[in-house]
Design a protein around this motif. Structure first.
Motif, PDB file in Angstrom:
ATOM      1  N   ALA A 192       0.839  -1.202   0.000  1.00 23.58           N
ATOM      2  CA  ALA A 192       0.000   0.000   0.000  1.00 23.58           C
ATOM      3  C   ALA A 192       0.872   1.250   0.000  1.00 23.58           C
ATOM      4  CB  ALA A 192      -0.917  -0.011   1.222  1.00 23.58           C
ATOM      5  N   GLU A 193       0.401   2.274  -0.740  1.00 20.19           N
ATOM      6  CA  GLU A 193       1.044   3.585  -0.819  1.00 20.19           C
ATOM      7  C   GLU A 193       2.450   3.512  -1.420  1.00 20.19           C
ATOM      8  OE1 GLU A 193       1.049   5.389   2.995  1.00 20.19           O
ATOM      9  OE2 GLU A 193      -1.135   5.368   3.217  1.00 20.19           O
ATOM     10  N   LEU A 194       2.700   2.514  -2.222  1.00 23.61           N
ATOM     11  CA  LEU A 194       3.992   2.391  -2.900  1.00 23.61           C
ATOM     12  C   LEU A 194       3.761   2.564  -4.396  1.00 23.61           C
ATOM     13  CD1 LEU A 194       7.019   1.756  -2.940  1.00 23.61           C
ATOM     14  CD2 LEU A 194       6.437  -0.674  -3.038  1.00 23.61           C
ATOM     15  N   SER A 195       4.355   3.583  -4.962  1.00 22.83           N
ATOM     16  CA  SER A 195       4.219   3.855  -6.392  1.00 22.83           C
ATOM     17  C   SER A 195       5.306   3.118  -7.163  1.00 22.83           C
ATOM     18  CB  SER A 195       4.322   5.361  -6.661  1.00 22.83           C
ATOM     19  OG  SER A 195       5.584   5.853  -6.237  1.00 22.83           O
ATOM     20  N   PRO A 196       5.044   2.742  -8.398  1.00 27.73           N
ATOM     21  CA  PRO A 196       6.059   2.027  -9.189  1.00 27.73           C
ATOM     22  C   PRO A 196       7.354   2.822  -9.366  1.00 27.73           C
ATOM     23  CG  PRO A 196       3.904   1.824 -10.219  1.00 27.73           C
ATOM     24  CD  PRO A 196       3.762   2.824  -9.123  1.00 27.73           C
ATOM     25  N   GLU A 197       7.247   4.175  -9.378  1.00 30.41           N
ATOM     26  CA  GLU A 197       8.457   4.973  -9.562  1.00 30.41           C
ATOM     27  C   GLU A 197       9.417   4.869  -8.386  1.00 30.41           C
ATOM     28  OE1 GLU A 197       5.444   6.039  -9.822  1.00 30.41           O
ATOM     29  OE2 GLU A 197       5.138   6.587 -11.932  1.00 30.41           O
ATOM     30  N   GLN A 198       8.931   4.415  -7.230  1.00 33.90           N
ATOM     31  CA  GLN A 198       9.774   4.314  -6.040  1.00 33.90           C
ATOM     32  C   GLN A 198      10.348   2.910  -5.851  1.00 33.90           C
ATOM     33  OE1 GLN A 198      10.647   6.938  -4.314  1.00 33.90           O
ATOM     34  NE2 GLN A 198       9.360   8.215  -5.642  1.00 33.90           N
ATOM     35  N   VAL A 199      10.297   2.080  -6.878  1.00 33.39           N
ATOM     36  CA  VAL A 199      10.826   0.710  -6.806  1.00 33.39           C
ATOM     37  C   VAL A 199      12.008   0.607  -7.759  1.00 33.39           C
ATOM     38  CG1 VAL A 199      10.342  -1.744  -7.074  1.00 33.39           C
ATOM     39  CG2 VAL A 199       8.553  -0.199  -6.246  1.00 33.39           C
ATOM     40  N   ALA A 200      13.160   0.215  -7.243  1.00 28.56           N
ATOM     41  CA  ALA A 200      14.368   0.018  -8.053  1.00 28.56           C
ATOM     42  C   ALA A 200      14.562  -1.476  -8.300  1.00 28.56           C
ATOM     43  CB  ALA A 200      15.594   0.595  -7.359  1.00 28.56           C
ATOM     44  N   VAL A 201      14.955  -1.817  -9.516  1.00 27.58           N
ATOM     45  CA  VAL A 201      15.177  -3.209  -9.906  1.00 27.58           C
ATOM     46  C   VAL A 201      16.631  -3.348 -10.334  1.00 27.58           C
ATOM     47  CG1 VAL A 201      14.436  -5.106 -11.386  1.00 27.58           C
ATOM     48  CG2 VAL A 201      12.778  -3.383 -10.653  1.00 27.58           C
ATOM     49  N   LEU A 202      17.332  -4.314  -9.736  1.00 23.28           N
ATOM     50  CA  LEU A 202      18.748  -4.523 -10.018  1.00 23.28           C
ATOM     51  C   LEU A 202      18.975  -5.963 -10.442  1.00 23.28           C
ATOM     52  CD1 LEU A 202      18.492  -2.651  -7.177  1.00 23.28           C
ATOM     53  CD2 LEU A 202      20.923  -2.430  -7.639  1.00 23.28           C
ATOM     54  N   ASP A 203      19.915  -6.134 -11.349  1.00 23.32           N
ATOM     55  CA  ASP A 203      20.396  -7.458 -11.750  1.00 23.32           C
ATOM     56  C   ASP A 203      21.756  -7.678 -11.098  1.00 23.32           C
ATOM     57  OD1 ASP A 203      21.232  -9.798 -12.939  1.00 23.32           O
ATOM     58  OD2 ASP A 203      20.523  -9.271 -14.926  1.00 23.32           O
ATOM     59  N   SER A 204      21.959  -8.829 -10.475  1.00 26.09           N
ATOM     60  CA  SER A 204      23.210  -9.078  -9.764  1.00 26.09           C
ATOM     61  C   SER A 204      24.412  -9.096 -10.697  1.00 26.09           C
ATOM     62  CB  SER A 204      23.109 -10.410  -9.005  1.00 26.09           C
ATOM     63  OG  SER A 204      22.875 -11.481  -9.907  1.00 26.09           O
ATOM     64  N   ARG A 205      24.216  -9.352 -11.973  1.00 27.67           N
ATOM     65  CA  ARG A 205      25.327  -9.382 -12.931  1.00 27.67           C
ATOM     66  C   ARG A 205      25.435  -8.084 -13.735  1.00 27.67           C
ATOM     67  NH1 ARG A 205      23.032 -14.609 -13.678  1.00 27.67           N
ATOM     68  NH2 ARG A 205      24.376 -16.285 -12.901  1.00 27.67           N
ATOM     69  N   ARG A 206      24.312  -7.534 -14.118  1.00 26.80           N
ATOM     70  CA  ARG A 206      24.307  -6.383 -15.022  1.00 26.80           C
ATOM     71  C   ARG A 206      24.265  -5.055 -14.296  1.00 26.80           C
ATOM     72  NH1 ARG A 206      19.680  -5.591 -19.687  1.00 26.80           N
ATOM     73  NH2 ARG A 206      20.417  -3.607 -20.541  1.00 26.80           N
ATOM     74  N   GLY A 207      23.709  -5.032 -13.092  1.00 25.90           N
ATOM     75  CA  GLY A 207      23.600  -3.797 -12.357  1.00 25.90           C
ATOM     76  C   GLY A 207      22.190  -3.244 -12.398  1.00 25.90           C
ATOM     77  N   MET A 208      22.075  -1.921 -12.398  1.00 26.03           N
ATOM     78  CA  MET A 208      20.778  -1.251 -12.360  1.00 26.03           C
ATOM     79  C   MET A 208      20.025  -1.445 -13.667  1.00 26.03           C
ATOM     80  SD  MET A 208      18.769   0.618 -10.475  1.00 26.03           S
ATOM     81  CE  MET A 208      19.867   1.325  -9.242  1.00 26.03           C
ATOM     82  N   ILE A 209      18.780  -1.944 -13.547  1.00 23.46           N
ATOM     83  CA  ILE A 209      17.919  -2.108 -14.718  1.00 23.46           C
ATOM     84  C   ILE A 209      16.885  -0.993 -14.771  1.00 23.46           C
ATOM     85  CG2 ILE A 209      16.345  -3.657 -15.929  1.00 23.46           C
ATOM     86  CD1 ILE A 209      19.190  -4.667 -15.821  1.00 23.46           C
ATOM     87  N   LEU A 210      16.194  -0.760 -13.666  1.00 21.92           N
ATOM     88  CA  LEU A 210      15.225   0.321 -13.572  1.00 21.92           C
ATOM     89  C   LEU A 210      15.575   1.158 -12.336  1.00 21.92           C
ATOM     90  CD1 LEU A 210      11.839  -1.458 -14.399  1.00 21.92           C
ATOM     91  CD2 LEU A 210      13.271  -0.087 -15.910  1.00 21.92           C
ATOM     92  N   ALA A 211      15.929   2.398 -12.561  1.00 20.18           N
ATOM     93  CA  ALA A 211      16.278   3.286 -11.450  1.00 20.18           C
ATOM     94  C   ALA A 211      15.015   3.885 -10.852  1.00 20.18           C
ATOM     95  CB  ALA A 211      17.215   4.393 -11.938  1.00 20.18           C
ATOM     96  N   PRO A 212      15.034   4.246  -9.585  1.00 20.15           N
ATOM     97  CA  PRO A 212      13.845   4.860  -8.984  1.00 20.15           C
ATOM     98  C   PRO A 212      13.607   6.259  -9.537  1.00 20.15           C
ATOM     99  CG  PRO A 212      15.677   4.887  -7.446  1.00 20.15           C
ATOM    100  CD  PRO A 212      16.118   4.070  -8.618  1.00 20.15           C
ATOM    101  N   GLY A 213      12.316   6.629  -9.629  1.00 18.43           N
ATOM    102  CA  GLY A 213      11.955   7.954 -10.090  1.00 18.43           C
ATOM    103  C   GLY A 213      11.667   8.052 -11.567  1.00 18.43           C
ATOM    104  N   SER A 214      11.746   6.949 -12.309  1.00 19.03           N
ATOM    105  CA  SER A 214      11.478   6.992 -13.748  1.00 19.03           C
ATOM    106  C   SER A 214      10.872   5.664 -14.167  1.00 19.03           C
ATOM    107  CB  SER A 214      12.758   7.265 -14.548  1.00 19.03           C
ATOM    108  OG  SER A 214      13.670   6.210 -14.388  1.00 19.03           O
ATOM    109  N   GLU A 215       9.962   5.778 -15.134  1.00 19.75           N
ATOM    110  CA  GLU A 215       9.358   4.571 -15.696  1.00 19.75           C
ATOM    111  C   GLU A 215      10.191   3.992 -16.833  1.00 19.75           C
ATOM    112  OE1 GLU A 215       6.781   2.732 -15.010  1.00 19.75           O
ATOM    113  OE2 GLU A 215       6.193   3.874 -13.259  1.00 19.75           O
ATOM    114  N   ASN A 216      11.166   4.798 -17.301  1.00 20.64           N
ATOM    115  CA  ASN A 216      12.041   4.374 -18.385  1.00 20.64           C
ATOM    116  C   ASN A 216      11.237   3.940 -19.611  1.00 20.64           C
ATOM    117  OD1 ASN A 216      14.371   3.811 -19.750  1.00 20.64           O
ATOM    118  ND2 ASN A 216      14.963   2.051 -18.523  1.00 20.64           N
ATOM    119  N   PRO A 217      10.441   4.862 -20.184  1.00 18.99           N
ATOM    120  CA  PRO A 217       9.657   4.476 -21.360  1.00 18.99           C
ATOM    121  C   PRO A 217      10.509   4.202 -22.586  1.00 18.99           C
ATOM    122  CG  PRO A 217       9.474   6.829 -20.963  1.00 18.99           C
ATOM    123  CD  PRO A 217      10.230   6.262 -19.814  1.00 18.99           C
TER     124      PRO A 217
END
Length: 527
Positions: A192-217
C-alpha cells in the motif's frame, strides 16, 4: 588343483610373493569392477541451492535413509528413488526457496510481542512472499526484496514515502527490461502507498535495470521494437523457406520508432448544432397624464389658478426577450508515448537457382523478376506495408558464398545421451577392467607359463640325471652344450648322480634352461 600346488612348490619365495600380490590385486580390481557395474545410477535431485537450504535437504535425506552424493552445489540421489524423494521433501516444505513468508507471523505470541516487533515481522513476511513469487518466474535463480516502510510521526510536517528495491539473479543471461518492469509493478501493487516509480530493480550481474523515479519508457520502447523485429523476421523467413528452401534466404528487419512523447489537446465547436438552454421574456407598460401650459407664480400659490393650460397624457409599452443558446463541441486529448512505428525497412537476399547450361553442367542463375516480385508482395503483406509512412522493402537475388565449415544438424542418439549421463561410471569401469587385464597378462600369466614349463622338466630331471654320464655325453655329442653350472671331473656313476642332484638343488633355474636347450636342439639350429 594338483598342478597349481605343484607349480607353487616349484616357485621360489620372491616369485610366490609376486604371484600372491598380483592375484590379490586382480581380485580387488574384479570386485571393484563388479561393484561399479552393479551400483545404481545417480540422478540430479537439486542444484544451485544455498548452503543453508542444501544442509536441510541433506539432513532430511539422512533421516529418510536415502543414499546421496554432493557434487559441488548439486545433490544426487539414486535414479530410481529421485521422484519419490522429491515428493517426500515437497511434503515437508523442502527445499525452502528464498526468504521465509507469512509463516513468520505464526511464531509471534500476542502476549510478548510489541507493536514494533509485529511490524518488523510483518514486513519481513511481506518481503519473503514477494521474493517467492518472483522466484516462480522462469529463469530466476535467486531474488531478494527490501521494503523501506518509514514509521509515522504524528507531529511531523513531512510525509515519508514507502520505497522498495528488488535484486534478481538469473539462472542464465541477464534480466530483461520487460521482466524488470513486471517485477516492479508486482511489488508496487502488493504494498500500500507504494508507487512504481519508487521501486528500483537490479540485476546481480548487469547492475541497475530500472532506477527509482522513472518509468524508463525509452527502454520499454526499445524492447518492444526489438521484439517486433524478431517476430517479423521469423515470419518472413518462414514464408521464404517454403518457396526457396531452407538457408536460401537472409532477412534483415529494422523498425524505426519515435522516441518522443507528446500530449495533444483538441476542441472543436459546431455552430450548426445550436441548442436552446434558457429563454427569458420581459414586458414593460408605462402611462402618464398632465396639463400643458405656461407656468406662472400664481399657479404655484395655493389659491392661484393652476389650470390655465391643456391636459397632457403619455403611454409606453416595451417587451424584452432573452434566449441563451449552447453549441455542441468535441474535446479530444491524445497522449503519444515513445514507441510508435515511424518506418519499417526490410532487406531480403535470396540465393539463385542451379540450371543446366548447353553442355549439361549446372550453372548458378539469378531468380527471375516475376518470382522476385511475387516474393516482394509476400513480404509487403507480412509486415503491414504503409507507403505513406515511408516503408521500404527490397528483395534481391544474389549468389551466396559457400561456407568454409558447413555444419550439419545432428540429433543426439540415445547411446550418446547414455554415455553423457554415465561418463564417470563408464570411465571407472574401463580403468578397473584395464588394470585387471594388465595384471593378468603381465604378471600372472608369465609366472604360470614359466611354472608350467619348468614342471615337466623337473619331473624329467631325476631320470635323466640317474642315467649317468653316458646320457650326458650322448647329449653333448648330439651338439648340445654342457651345463656351465655342473661340476667337471667327477668319476663314478653314483658320485656323478649325487653331484648332479646337489647342483640342481642349488641352481634350479639354470638347470631348467639347460634341459630346455637339450630337449629342443633342432629349434636352436634352425634359428
Amino acid at each position: 588343483m594338483d598342478r597349481i600346488l605343484q607349480t607353487w612348490r616349484v616357485l621360489d619365495l620372491r616369485r610366490r610373493v609376486i604371484l600372491a600380490g598380483a592375484a590379490l590385486l586382480t581380485i580387488i580390481a574384479v570386485l571393484s569392477l563388479a561393484q561399479v557395474a552393479t551400483r545404481p545410477g545417480m540422478a540430479l535431485l537439486y542444484s544451485g541451492l544455498d548452503p543453508a537450504t542444501a544442509g536441510e535437504v541433506l539432513g532430511a535425506l539422512e533421516q529418510m535413509n536415502v543414499t546421496s552424493e554432493v557434487r559441488g552445489d548439486a545433490i544426487y540421489v539414486e535414479e530410481d528413488a529421485r521422484d519419490r524423494v522429491r515428493l517426500s521433501l515437497a511434503r515437508d516444505g523442502l527445499p525452502r526457496q528464498g526468504q521465509a513468508g507469512y509463516e513468520l507471523l505464526d511464531q509471534i505470541s500476542g502476549f510478548s510481542a510489541t507493536t514494533d516487533m509485529f511490524n518488523a515481522a510483518y514486513w519481513r513476511a511481506k518481503e519473503g512472499e514477494l521474493a517467492r513469487t518472483i522466484l516462480a518466474s522462469p529463469g530466476v535463480r535467486a531474488a531478494r526484496v527490501h521494503i523501506a516502510a518509514p514509521s509515522r510521526r504524528p507531529f511531523s510536517n513531512t510525509e515519508a514515502k514507502v520505497t522498495a528495491s528488488i535484486t534478481v539473479t538469473m539462472a542464465g543471461g541477464t534480466l530483461t527490461p520487460a521482466q524488470a518492469t513486471a517485477f516492479r509493478y508486482l511489488v508496487a501493487l502488493a504494498v500500500a502507498e507504494l508507487s512504481p516509480e519508487q521501486v528500483a530493480v537490479l540485476d546481480s550481474r548487469r547492475g541497475m535495470i530500472l532506477a527509482p523515479g522513472s518509468e524508463n519508457p525509452l527502454a520499454d520502447a526499445a524492447t518492444e521494437a526489438q521484439s517486433r523485429e524478431t517476430k517479423l523476421k521469423a515470419e518472413i523467413e518462414q514464408l521464404l523457406d517454403a518457396r526457396v528452401g531452407r538457408d536460401k534466404a537472409r532477412v534483415s528487419v529494422t523498425v524505426e520508432t519515435d522516441r518522443e512523447a507528446e500530449t495533444v489537446s483538441e476542441k472543436i465547436i459546431q455552430p450548426e448544432s445550436r441548442v436552446t438552454i434558457n429563454s427569458d421574456s420581459e414586458e414593460i407598460t408605462d402611462s402618464s397624464s398632465g396639463t400643458a401650459g405656461n407656468v406662472t407664480v400664481a399657479s404655484n400659490l395655493p389659491a392661484g389658478d393652476a389650470k390655465n393650460g391643456a391636459d397632457r397624457k403619455s403611454a409606453r409599452n416595451e417587451t424584452r426577450e432573452r434566449v441563451n443558446y449552447d453549441y455542441s463541441e468535441i474535446r479530444r486529448e491524445r497522449t503519444r508515448q515513445p514507441g510508435a512505428i515511424r518506418r519499417i525497412s526490410v532487406a531480403v537476399l535470396v540465393d539463385g537457382i542451379s540450371a543446366p547450361d548447353s553442355e549439361g553442367k549446372l550453372q548458378w542463375q539469378p531468380r527471375g523478376a516475376d518470382e522476385l516480385s511475387a516474393l516482394r508482395q509476400l513480404v509487403i503483406a507480412a509486415i503491414g506495408y504503409d507507403e505513406a509512412r515511408g516503408d521500404i522493402v527490397t528483395v534481391e537475388s544474389m549468389a551466396f558464398q559457400p561456407d568454409a565449415t558447413p555444419g550439419e544438424l545432428v540429433e543426439i542418439s540415445p547411446i550418446r545421451r547414455f554415455i553423457e549421463r554415465n561418463a564417470m561410471t563408464l570411465i571407472q569401469i574401463i580403468v578397473l577392467a584395464a588394470v585387471a587385464v594388465v595384471l593378468a597378462l603381465s604378471v600372472v600369466r608369465p609366472l604360470l607359463s614359466r611354472s608350467a614349463a619348468s614342471g615337466p622338466a623337473a619331473a624329467f630331471m631325476p631320470a635323466a640325471l640317474e642315467a649317468g654320464p653316458a646320457t650326458t655325453d650322448d647329449r653333448m655329442l648330439a651338439g648340445s652344450p654342457a651345463p656351465a653350472a655342473l661340476p667337471q671331473g667327477v668319476d663314478g656313476p653314483a658320485k656323478d648322480g649325487e653331484t648332479l642332484r646337489t647342483a640342481v638343488a642349488q641352481n634350479p633355474e639354470q638347470t631348467v634352461e639347460t634341459l630346455r636347450e637339450w630337449l629342443s636342439p633342432g629349434e636352436e639350429e634352425a634359428a
